[in-house]
Scaffold this active site. Structure first.
Site, mmCIF file in Angstrom:
data_model
loop_
_atom_site.group_PDB
_atom_site.id
_atom_site.type_symbol
_atom_site.label_atom_id
_atom_site.label_comp_id
_atom_site.label_asym_id
_atom_site.label_seq_id
_atom_site.Cartn_x
_atom_site.Cartn_y
_atom_site.Cartn_z
ATOM 1 N N ARG A 59 20.174 -6.846 -15.672
ATOM 2 C CA ARG A 59 19.954 -5.649 -14.837
ATOM 3 C C ARG A 59 18.887 -4.748 -15.444
ATOM 4 N NH1 ARG A 59 23.466 -1.840 -15.166
ATOM 5 N NH2 ARG A 59 25.226 -3.262 -15.446
ATOM 6 N N TYR A 112 7.756 4.677 7.843
ATOM 7 C CA TYR A 112 8.741 3.633 8.160
ATOM 8 C C TYR A 112 10.083 4.291 8.514
ATOM 9 C CZ TYR A 112 11.784 -0.406 7.587
ATOM 10 O OH TYR A 112 12.724 -1.382 7.781
ATOM 11 N N ASP A 185 3.409 5.053 0.424
ATOM 12 C CA ASP A 185 3.829 3.694 0.784
ATOM 13 C C ASP A 185 2.588 2.991 1.333
ATOM 14 O OD1 ASP A 185 4.687 1.401 2.144
ATOM 15 O OD2 ASP A 185 6.659 2.249 2.555
ATOM 16 N N LYS A 210 6.135 -8.121 2.426
ATOM 17 C CA LYS A 210 5.078 -8.274 3.425
ATOM 18 C C LYS A 210 3.886 -9.036 2.812
ATOM 19 C CE LYS A 210 7.797 -5.876 6.119
ATOM 20 N NZ LYS A 210 8.684 -5.106 5.280
HETATM 21 N N1 PLP Z 1 7.838 0.358 3.931
HETATM 22 C C1 PLP Z 1 7.238 -0.138 5.028
HETATM 23 C C2 PLP Z 1 5.932 0.441 5.475
HETATM 24 C C3 PLP Z 1 7.828 -1.176 5.758
HETATM 25 O O1 PLP Z 1 7.230 -1.656 6.859
HETATM 26 C C4 PLP Z 1 9.084 -1.697 5.315
HETATM 27 C C5 PLP Z 1 9.764 -2.790 6.048
HETATM 28 O O2 PLP Z 1 9.476 -3.106 7.156
HETATM 29 C C6 PLP Z 1 9.658 -1.143 4.177
HETATM 30 C C7 PLP Z 1 9.016 -0.128 3.499
HETATM 31 C C8 PLP Z 1 10.955 -1.659 3.666
HETATM 32 O O3 PLP Z 1 10.754 -2.882 3.048
HETATM 33 P P1 PLP Z 1 11.867 -4.029 2.905
HETATM 34 O O4 PLP Z 1 12.105 -4.582 4.278
HETATM 35 O O5 PLP Z 1 11.263 -4.984 1.948
HETATM 36 O O6 PLP Z 1 13.097 -3.341 2.377
#
Ligand code: PLP
Length: 408
Positions: A59, A112, A185, A210
């Site tokens: 961990r 998001y 992000d 992604k």
């Molecule tokens: N940030 C963005 C811009 C996203 O599009 C997503 C998921 O679609 C996330 C964060 C969250 O990522 P995860 O699905 O890997 O938890």
């Protein structure tokens, strides 16, 4: 448009080189262990007193995960990186690490959906207040910063309208408020297309699920930035426990080796597809920062070295007409997510925003006939041909609807 940093292709392949294993493997070994042996109590003491650089328990660290972290820190130009089991684990752990009761967060709209919900609804339970400001409005953002503000959260480009943040502008506001950290992000951009740390952000988050992973076969998230800040996040990861599995870390390392190639290809294909869509009579509007019609085209041209692989567009038809169009796709696969080698397509009204009523969707700007297309690395001609066939049926159906309406 600024050129992508030239050494990034090399960093994708070479940064975070594996520690040599017993078999001289070129690739990073998967260290499949939950715990690490100590030869003596003296070794234990050396470890806890910081005299050695080794792992202790899964961990708190893993060599395969560490190799991936070193690669990601190098790619973003950060002092360090900390990996998580998903993008949302990275978002939530980082925000918990930076915030405490009484603090305030400013969040740009169009972030998001789960991040927004975490900040606005969940953190409120812990006494953290949040203000949402429109994307692209620096004056509104600055007006919301208060003495209690500790974090500005923004995303660039956003989902689904691909709004691009003026990161340098946000960093200039932050300079006036020394206690504020800027968190970007950058999932949709990747380190190839956007350099948030060089533009003044403190921390960058990617859903590595992604483009970084790039093959729709893993979930992961990462935060990169100043080593001191990342170590605060890492300490909390050791408590909250959202660690990445070494097998997923191996897949991530393998995926990142082709990141620059994939992203360059996806940038080119998406621009061509966006231009095709904009010229098509069945399409009412296209949202892609590479098109002059996008509100952030100028900013994106100045601050990004590619416009990314995601395009959103509104069809001249109904919710059902759009659903029929997506059902007719033969190459693009109907699925959530983006950034992989396969082209994926989705209708936000029937995917991420399914549980909302049409009125609720309209209130947050989600049109019923909005489509999000995430191009993969297939041949551009095949992607366009698939869409061309599907859109011809939309035009015919729309003509028939208009004709029927005129007769009735
Ligand atoms: N940030 C963005 C811009 C996203 O599009 C997503 C998921 O679609 C996330 C964060 C969250 O990522 P995860 O699905 O890997 O938890």
């Amino acid at each position: 448009m600024p050129a992508a940093p030239r050494d990034l292709s090399t960093a994708c392949v070479r940064a975070g080189q594996p520690r040599q294993d017993a078999y001289d493997a070129v690739t990073t070994p998967i260290s499949c262990t939950s715990t690490y042996a100590f030869g003596s109590s003296a070794e234990l003491r050396d470890h806890f007193e910081g005299r050695t650089n080794r792992e202790e328990y899964g961990r708190y660290g893993n060599p395969t995960v560490r190799a991936a972290e070193e690669k990601l820190a190098a790619l973003d130009g950060g002092g360090d990186a900390c990996l998580f089991a998903s993008g949302m684990a990275a978002v939530t752990t980082t925000l918990f690490a930076l915030l405490k009761k009484g603090d305030h967060v400013v969040l740009t709209s169009d972030c998001y959906r789960r991040t927004r919900s975490f900040v606005q609804n969940f953190l409120a339970r812990y006494g953290v207040e949040a203000s949402l400001v429109p994307a692209g409005d620096l004056a509104a953002l600055e007006a919301e910063v208060r003495p209690e503000t500790r974090v500005i959260v923004t995303e660039s480009p956003t989902n689904p309208y691909l709004r691009v943040a003026d990161i340098e502008g946000i960093a200039a506001i932050k300079k006036k408020f020394p206690k504020v950290k800027v968190l970007v992000d950058s999932t949709f951009a990747t380190p190839i297309n956007q350099r948030p740390l060089e533009q003044g952000a403190d921390l960058v988050i990617h859903s590595a699920t992604k483009y970084l992973g790039g093959h729709n076969d893993l979930l992961a998230g990462v935060v990169t930035g100043d080593a001191g800040l990342v170590s605060v996040v890492r300490d909390l990861r050791g408590v909250l426990g959202g660690v990445l599995d070494p097998h997923a870390a191996y897949l991530l390392i393998r995926g990142i080796k082709t990141l620059a190639l994939r992203v360059e290809r996806q940038n080119r294909t998406a621009l061509a597809v966006a231009q095709f869509l904009e010229a098509h009579p069945a399409v009412e509007r296209v949202f892609y920062p590479g098109l002059p019609s996008h509100p952030d085209h100028e900013l994106a041209s100045k601050t990004m070295s590619g416009f990314g692989g995601v395009i959103s567009f509104v069809l001249r038809t109904s919710l059902e007409g759009t659903a029929r169009a997506l059902d007719a796709c033969q190459l693009a696969t109907v699925a959530p997510s983006l950034g992989g080698v396969e082209t994926l397509i989705e209708q936000p009204a029937l995917m991420s925003f399914y549980e909302l009523t049409p009125q609720e969707r309209a209130a947050i700007g989600i049109r019923e006939s909005l489509v999000r297309l995430a191009v993969g690395i297939e041949d551009e001609k095949d992607i366009v041909a698939d869409l061309e066939r599907v859109l011809a049926t939309v035009s015919q159906a729309t003509k028939k609807e208009v004709f029927d309406a005129a007769l009735s």
